[in-house]
Design an enzyme around this catalytic site. Structure first.
Site, PDB file in Angstrom:
ATOM      1  N   CYS A 100      90.963   6.091   8.123  1.00 33.23           N
ATOM      2  CA  CYS A 100      91.085   4.668   8.394  1.00 33.23           C
ATOM      3  C   CYS A 100      92.515   4.367   8.845  1.00 33.23           C
ATOM      4  O   CYS A 100      93.475   4.874   8.269  1.00 33.23           O
ATOM      5  CB  CYS A 100      90.772   3.777   7.198  1.00 33.23           C
ATOM      6  N   ARG A 110      92.455   8.075  13.304  1.00 27.65           N
ATOM      7  CA  ARG A 110      92.289   8.114  11.851  1.00 27.65           C
ATOM      8  C   ARG A 110      90.869   7.764  11.407  1.00 27.65           C
ATOM      9  O   ARG A 110      90.534   7.875  10.232  1.00 27.65           O
ATOM     10  CB  ARG A 110      93.267   7.134  11.195  1.00 27.65           C
ATOM     11  N   TRP A 124      86.908   4.943   8.836  1.00 25.94           N
ATOM     12  CA  TRP A 124      86.200   6.199   8.583  1.00 25.94           C
ATOM     13  C   TRP A 124      85.458   5.948   7.271  1.00 25.94           C
ATOM     14  O   TRP A 124      86.074   5.822   6.214  1.00 25.94           O
ATOM     15  CB  TRP A 124      87.183   7.363   8.445  1.00 25.94           C
ATOM     16  N   ASN A 131      92.807   1.201   3.389  1.00 25.01           N
ATOM     17  CA  ASN A 131      92.597   2.625   3.650  1.00 25.01           C
ATOM     18  C   ASN A 131      92.735   3.333   2.310  1.00 25.01           C
ATOM     19  O   ASN A 131      93.775   3.213   1.660  1.00 25.01           O
ATOM     20  CB  ASN A 131      93.663   3.117   4.643  1.00 25.01           C
ATOM     21  N   GLY A 132      91.686   4.035   1.889  1.00 25.55           N
ATOM     22  CA  GLY A 132      91.740   4.731   0.605  1.00 25.55           C
ATOM     23  C   GLY A 132      90.431   4.545  -0.141  1.00 25.55           C
ATOM     24  O   GLY A 132      89.429   4.135   0.446  1.00 25.55           O
ATOM     25  N   GLU A 143      90.387  30.164  12.717  1.00 26.35           N
ATOM     26  CA  GLU A 143      90.791  28.931  13.395  1.00 26.35           C
ATOM     27  C   GLU A 143      89.943  28.710  14.656  1.00 26.35           C
ATOM     28  O   GLU A 143      89.559  27.582  14.968  1.00 26.35           O
ATOM     29  CB  GLU A 143      92.292  29.009  13.736  1.00 26.35           C
ATOM     30  N   LYS A 168      87.760  25.447  15.363  1.00 23.23           N
ATOM     31  CA  LYS A 168      87.983  24.639  16.571  1.00 23.23           C
ATOM     32  C   LYS A 168      86.682  24.437  17.330  1.00 23.23           C
ATOM     33  O   LYS A 168      86.361  23.344  17.769  1.00 23.23           O
ATOM     34  CB  LYS A 168      88.950  25.387  17.468  1.00 23.23           C
ATOM     35  N   GLU A 206      84.227  22.125  15.539  1.00 18.56           N
ATOM     36  CA  GLU A 206      84.764  20.777  15.471  1.00 18.56           C
ATOM     37  C   GLU A 206      84.594  20.012  16.787  1.00 18.56           C
ATOM     38  O   GLU A 206      84.158  18.868  16.785  1.00 18.56           O
ATOM     39  CB  GLU A 206      86.256  20.945  15.164  1.00 18.56           C
ATOM     40  N   HIS A 234      78.920  43.939   6.999  1.00 17.06           N
ATOM     41  CA  HIS A 234      78.452  43.692   5.634  1.00 17.06           C
ATOM     42  C   HIS A 234      77.604  42.424   5.542  1.00 17.06           C
ATOM     43  O   HIS A 234      77.513  41.822   4.479  1.00 17.06           O
ATOM     44  CB  HIS A 234      79.655  43.616   4.691  1.00 17.06           C
ATOM     45  N   LYS A 243      91.562  12.392  11.613  1.00 22.01           N
ATOM     46  CA  LYS A 243      92.737  13.260  11.707  1.00 22.01           C
ATOM     47  C   LYS A 243      93.402  13.470  10.346  1.00 22.01           C
ATOM     48  O   LYS A 243      93.804  14.573  10.001  1.00 22.01           O
ATOM     49  CB  LYS A 243      93.730  12.609  12.674  1.00 22.01           C
TER      50      LYS A 243
HETATM   51  O1  M6R Z   1      97.380  16.968   8.226  1.00 20.39           O
HETATM   52  P1  M6R Z   1      96.949  18.273   7.629  1.00 20.39           P
HETATM   53  O2  M6R Z   1      97.505  19.447   8.342  1.00 20.39           O
HETATM   54  O3  M6R Z   1      97.177  18.355   6.164  1.00 20.39           O
HETATM   55  O4  M6R Z   1      95.380  18.301   7.855  1.00 20.39           O
HETATM   56  C1  M6R Z   1      94.588  19.297   7.286  1.00 20.39           C
HETATM   57  C2  M6R Z   1      93.250  19.369   7.973  1.00 20.39           C
HETATM   58  O5  M6R Z   1      92.547  18.176   7.805  1.00 20.39           O
HETATM   59  C3  M6R Z   1      93.408  19.655   9.473  1.00 20.39           C
HETATM   60  O6  M6R Z   1      94.112  20.838   9.668  1.00 20.39           O
HETATM   61  C4  M6R Z   1      92.036  19.784  10.164  1.00 20.39           C
HETATM   62  O7  M6R Z   1      91.317  20.859   9.656  1.00 20.39           O
HETATM   63  C5  M6R Z   1      92.285  19.945  11.647  1.00 20.39           C
HETATM   64  N1  M6R Z   1      92.503  18.674  12.259  1.00 20.39           N
HETATM   65  C6  M6R Z   1      91.202  20.657  12.339  1.00 20.39           C
HETATM   66  O8  M6R Z   1      91.499  20.867  13.679  1.00 20.39           O
END
Ligand code: M6R
Length: 616
Positions: free
Chosen positions: A2, A27, A74, A100-101, A489, A493, A496, A512, A611
Site C-alpha cells: 500500500c 507498492r 494491496w 498502510n499496515g 533467482e 523472476k 513473478e 533426486h 514491491k
Molecule cells: O525490499 P526487500 O529486498 O526486503 O524485499 C524482499 C522481497 O520481497 C523481494 O526481494 C522480492 O522477492 C522481489 N521483488 C522479487 O523480485
C-alpha cells in the site's frame, strides 16, 4: 504494501495526490482512492483496479481543494472492492484516513466501537482505526495547549496492536493533517509553502527533496504553515531534515517501455555506484565507511547468519558462497520470516547480516530486531536510505542503486551480489586471502560494469530465445555452486513476471526428484558458468536432453563450451568466480522480462505482488 500520500499546501491537491500515487503504485495496485477538501467538506473518490481507473473517474470531478490524502492498495483484509478501498471515513463523518499496515486487534476494537454506536461499512481493519480516532475525538474535550485532533489520533494509536503508516484528516480542521507510523514507513516532505506525507520519497520527489523520515511511534502534525513531530508519549522530537539525492529521472521511464527493462539496463551504473569509493588504496581489498566495526572485531567473527526474503534471500545465498570461499567464515542463510520465530541457537561471535532492497520488509526488520534483542550485532545491506532497517541496524552498507520501481528486483539484486563480493574481499583480506588473490578480485570487480554493458547487448537475442519458449507452462532452472542461487533467482523472476511455473534446483539434485518433471513440455534453463563443475553440468544437460526436453544454457564466452550441448546457448563474458554470478544473472533477468512481455503480462506490476512487503 500500500502506498499512502498526503498533501497540505496552496496548490490543487488532486493532481499532486494522483502524481504521488502514480509513483507509489509499485507498492500495491488492487484499488486506489483520494480524499480532497472541497467547499468545507472532505470528498472521497475511490475505484477498483490500478490508478488509471481512479484518474479516469476523477477527471470529471472537480476536487479543487488544496489539501487531501490518497492511497493505492494491496489488499490484506477484505476483497478488492470499492467499499474496501481507501480513504475510509468514520461513521460519524469526522475522520478520514488512509492506512498502510495491519491492525491486528481490529475485531476487538470493532466490537467495542459498535457498542459505542459506530458502524462499519467495509471489511477492512483500516476503517476500524478511522472510527477509533473518531471515538476519541468525540470524547476529547477542547483544551488549551492540546490539539484535539492530534490528541485523538494519539490516544487511538495507544490502543492499537499491529503496524501502521497513516495520514488522517479531520472534518473540523481544514488546515490540518496528522500522520503516524509504526513499522510501516512514512516520510514528511517539506516544500515551498507546502507539506507532503508519503510512504516513500518517490511520492513527492517532483516537488521537494527536503525530507524527514519518521521513526516508529512518532506522529507528525501539520497545521497551516507549521509542523511538529512528537512521540506517542507526547515528547517533542527535534527531527533531522535530509536532502534526498535522487533526481526525478530515476523514477521515470525515460523512453523505456517498462521500469523492469530500464532497471536491467541501469546495472552498469548501479554496480559502479555500489563500488564507488570502496576500494582500498593498495588495490587489493575493499573498505566501507558504515560498518561500525574495527578490523579486530571483524576478525573475531566466527559465524555469519545472512537473512532476507525473496530475491534478497537469493542474494544471501550467493553471498554465502562468496564469503565462505574468499573469507573462510562459516555462513548460514535464513529466511527472515523463519528466523524471527525459530529461536536459533547462536554462538557468541556471530554476526547477523541483513539484506533488503527496501529496508522495510517487515519479516526482515523483525529478524533484525530479534537478533539485536539477543544482543547480537546486526549489519545491513540495503538500498533504502533512511529506511527502518538502515536506521535500526548497528552498521551497514548502502547499495546506492537508485530507486527500483519495477516490482521485480533486478538492479538491486546484482548490486547486493556486488557488495557481497566486496565484503567477502574485505573480510578475506583481514584473514588469509593473499594480496595477489585480493588484487585479482578487485580488478575483476572494476571490470564488471563494462562486462555487464557487453552482456546487455544480448537482449535482442535473448528475446528470440524467449519467443521459442513463450508457450511453455513449466521450466526448471539448474546450476551448481555459485550458480545455484542464480538458478533460484531465475526461477523466481520467471514465475513473478511471466506466470510460468518455474523451480530452481542445484543441478545435481535434479536426479533426486525433479527429473521426473522433465518432458518436451518442461524445458530446462542451465546456469553453466561455474568453472570447477562445468563438466558435471554438461553431463546434466545431456541427461535432460536425453529425456526429450529443450535446454537453454548460460555459459562463459571464450569458446570452451561445446556449442551443440544445449539447444540455445547464451554466452556471457568470462570473469573471475567472484563476479561471474552477476554476469550470469543478467540473461536470467532479460529472459524473464521478454517472456513476460511476450505473454502479455504486466511485468512492472505482476498480479498479487507488491514491491515492499510490510505485512507478515
Ligand atoms: O525490499 P526487500 O529486498 O526486503 O524485499 C524482499 C522481497 O520481497 C523481494 O526481494 C522480492 O522477492 C522481489 N521483488 C522479487 O523480485
Amino acid at each position: 504494501m500500500c502506498g499512502i500520500v498526503g498533501y497540505l499546501g496552496k496548490n490543487g491537491a488532486k493532481d499532486i495526490l494522483l502524481e504521488g500515487l502514480r509513483r507509489l503504485e509499485y507498492r500495491g495496485y488492487d484499488s486506489a482512492g483520494i480524499a480532497v477538501w472541497e467547499n468545507s467538506k472532505i470528498v472521497i473518490s475511490r475505484s477498483v483496479g490500478p490508478l488509471d481507473a481512479l484518474i479516469e473517474k476523477t477527471t470529471a470531478e472537480l476536487l479543487v481543494g488544496t489539501a487531501g490524502i490518497g492511497h493505492t492498495r494491496w489488499a490484506t483484509h477484505g476483497d478488492v472492492t470499492e467499499k474496501n478501498a481507501h480513504p475510509h471515513r468514520s461513521s460519524d463523518g469526522k475522520i478520514v484516513l488512509v492506512h498502510n499496515g495491519v491492525i491486528e486487534n481490529f475485531s476487538a476494537i470493532g466490537k467495542f466501537l459498535s457498542e459505542k454506536g459506530f458502524s462499519l461499512s467495509s471489511e477492512t481493519d483500516s476503517e476500524v482505526l478511522a472510527n477509533l480516532i473518531a471515538y476519541h475525538y468525540a470524547k476529547e474535550p477542547e483544551r488549551e495547549n492540546c490539539n484535539r485532533f492530534l490528541e485523538s489520533v494519539r490516544r487511538a494509536l495507544l490502543h492499537v496492536r499491529g503496524t501502521y503508516g497513516i495520514v488522517v484528516l479531520c472534518a473540523d480542521c481544514p488546515q490540518e493533517m496528522v500522520g503516524a507510523r509504526n513499522s510501516s514507513p512514512l516520510v514528511l516532505g517539506i516544500g515551498n509553502g507546502e507539506y507532503f506525507l508519503a510512504s516513500d520519497v518517490a511520492g513527492f520527489i517532483s516537488r521537494t527533496r527536503d525530507a524527514i523520515f519518521l521513526n516508529d511511534h512518532e506522529l507528525v502534525h501539520i497545521r497551516g504553515d507549521d509542523f511538529s513531530i512528537l512521540t506517542l508519549n507526547r515528547e517533542r522530537i527535534a527531527a533531522v531534515r535530509q536532502a534526498v539525492d535522487w533526481d526525478l529521472s530515476a523514477v521515470e521511464l525515460n523512453g523505456y517501455r517498462h521500469f523492469m527493462l530500464k532497471e536491467i539496463f541501469e546495472q552498469p551504473k548501479s554496480l559502479a555506484n555500489a563500488m564507488r569509493g570502496r576500494f582500498f588504496a593498495d588495490g587489493s581489498t575493499a573498505h566501507f565507511g558504515g560498518l561500525q566495526m574495527s578490523p579486530r572485531e571483524l576478525r573475531h567473527i566466527d559465524r555469519i547468519i545472512l537473512c532476507g526474503c525473496g530475491s534478497a534471500w537469493c542474494a544471501c545465498l550467493a553471498a554465502e558462497y562468496l564469503i565462505e570461499k574468499f573469507a573462510r567464515i562459516p555462513v548460514e542463510v535464513e529466511y527472515a520470516s523463519e528466523f524471527r520465530y525459530r529461536n536459533a541457537p547462536m554462538e557468541r561471535n556471530t554476526l547477523v547480516l541483513i539484506i533488503s532492497q527496501s529496508g522495510e520488509t517487515l519479516d526482515t526488520l523483525a529478524a533484525l530486531r530479534e537478533a539485536q534483542r539477543k544482543g547480537f550485532r546486526v549489519l545491513a545491506i540495503t538500498n533504502g536510505v533512511g529506511s527502518s532497517i538502515a536506521r535500526e541496524a548497528d552498521g551497514g552498507i548502502y547499495q546506492h542503486a537508485g530507486p527500483e520501481i519495477g516490482v521485480a528486483s533486478t538492479k538491486s539484486f546484482t548490486s547486493q551480489l556486488c557488495i557481497a563480493a566486496l565484503l567477502a574481499l574485505h573480510l578475506g583480506r583481514l584473514r588469509d586471502l593473499s594480496y595477489e588473490e585480493g588484487t585479482a578480485i578487485a580488478e575483476a570487480l572494476r571490470r564488471l560494469p563494462q562486462q555487464v554493458q557487453e552482456t546487455l547487448k544480448l537482449s535482442d537475442s535473448i528475446r528470440s530465445v524467449a519467443e521459442r519458449y513463450r508457450n511453455c507452462r513449466d521450466m526448471l532452472f539448474l546450476g551448481r555452486q555459485a550458480m545455484f542461487p542464480i538458478a533460484l533467482e531465475g526461477a523466481l523472476k520467471l514465475k513473478e513476471v511471466s506466470y510460468v511455473h518455474a523451480e530452481g534446483y542445484a543441478a545435481a539434485e535434479m536426479k533426486h526428484g525433479p527429473i521426473a518433471l522433465i518432458s518436451p513440455d518442461c524445458p530446462a534453463f542451465f546456469l553453466a558458468c561455474d568453472g570447477l563443475t562445468l563438466e558435471k553440468t554438461i553431463s546434466n544437460i545431456h541427461e535432460v536432453r536425453a529425456r526429450g526436453a529443450r535446454t537453454i544454457a548460460v555459459v562463459p564466452g571464450g569458446g570452451t563450451f561445446p556449442e551443440t550441448t544445449a539447444d540455445d546457448i547464451i554466452a556471457v563474458p568470462e570473469a573471475h568466480p567472484a563476479v561471474q554470478p552477476i554476469l550470469a544473472a543478467i540473461p536470467v533477468q532479460l529472459f524473464a522480462y521478454h517472456m513476460g512481455v511476450l505473454r502479455g503480462c504486466n511485468v512492472d506490476r505482476p498480479r498479487n505482488l507488491a514491491k515492499s512487503v510490510t505485512v507478515e
